[in-house]
Design a protein around this motif. Sequence first.
Motif, PDB file in Angstrom:
ATOM      1  N   LYS A   1       0.702  -1.116   0.070  1.00 16.13           N
ATOM      2  CA  LYS A   1       0.157   0.120   0.021  1.00 16.13           C
ATOM      3  C   LYS A   1       0.852   1.120  -0.093  1.00 16.13           C
ATOM      4  CE  LYS A   1      -4.135   1.578   2.341  1.00 16.13           C
ATOM      5  NZ  LYS A   1      -5.166   1.430   3.476  1.00 16.13           N
ATOM      6  N   LEU A   2       1.926   1.289   0.726  1.00  9.61           N
ATOM      7  CA  LEU A   2       2.649   2.262   0.953  1.00  9.61           C
ATOM      8  C   LEU A   2       3.585   2.514  -0.474  1.00  9.61           C
ATOM      9  CD1 LEU A   2       4.171   2.178   4.547  1.00  9.61           C
ATOM     10  CD2 LEU A   2       2.690   3.821   3.652  1.00  9.61           C
ATOM     11  N   GLU A   3       3.754   1.586  -0.990  1.00  7.31           N
ATOM     12  CA  GLU A   3       4.729   1.509  -2.381  1.00  7.31           C
ATOM     13  C   GLU A   3       3.600   2.058  -3.259  1.00  7.31           C
ATOM     14  OE1 GLU A   3       5.999  -2.359  -2.946  1.00  7.31           O
ATOM     15  OE2 GLU A   3       7.892  -2.160  -1.987  1.00  7.31           O
ATOM     16  N   LYS A   4       2.809   1.690  -3.327  1.00  4.82           N
ATOM     17  CA  LYS A   4       1.718   2.256  -4.182  1.00  4.82           C
ATOM     18  C   LYS A   4       1.216   3.831  -4.067  1.00  4.82           C
ATOM     19  CE  LYS A   4      -2.729   1.876  -6.361  1.00  4.82           C
ATOM     20  NZ  LYS A   4      -4.375   1.608  -6.306  1.00  4.82           N
ATOM     21  N   LYS A   5       1.457   4.081  -2.892  1.00  2.00           N
ATOM     22  CA  LYS A   5       1.261   5.814  -2.708  1.00  2.00           C
ATOM     23  C   LYS A   5       2.536   6.286  -2.954  1.00  2.00           C
ATOM     24  CE  LYS A   5      -2.013   5.674   1.087  1.00  2.00           C
ATOM     25  NZ  LYS A   5      -2.350   6.070   2.798  1.00  2.00           N
ATOM     26  N   THR A   6       3.782   5.858  -2.819  1.00  2.00           N
ATOM     27  CA  THR A   6       5.031   6.694  -3.165  1.00  2.00           C
ATOM     28  C   THR A   6       4.954   6.657  -4.719  1.00  2.00           C
ATOM     29  OG1 THR A   6       6.098   4.358  -3.135  1.00  2.00           O
ATOM     30  CG2 THR A   6       6.132   5.993  -1.071  1.00  2.00           C
TER      31      THR A   6
END
Length: 89
Positions: free
Chosen positions: A12-17
């Motif tokens: 999820k964090l990778e997608k946001k970044t």
Amino acid sequence: MGKKGLSKKVDKLEKKTEDLRKKAEKKAGSLQDLAEDRIDELTGEKKKGKKRKGMFALLLGAVAVAAVGLKKKRDQELDEALWEEPRSI
């Protein structure tokens, strides 16, 4: 919290970044265009000069390719002439 839960959070964090990176690149591109326009405005240069430089480079490249092609053709013809059997007199 298990490995699955951490894995989901990381994804999820990778997608946001990745989304933020794309937005930043888009904004940077538009700011760069604005800065180039402002520089041209301040220096008095026109974009026409940039186009002429590009066209000149393209023309120069085309001439170079044509010259290399003609040289290879000439070399091939000379090689063929060397390997031909001598004519009887």
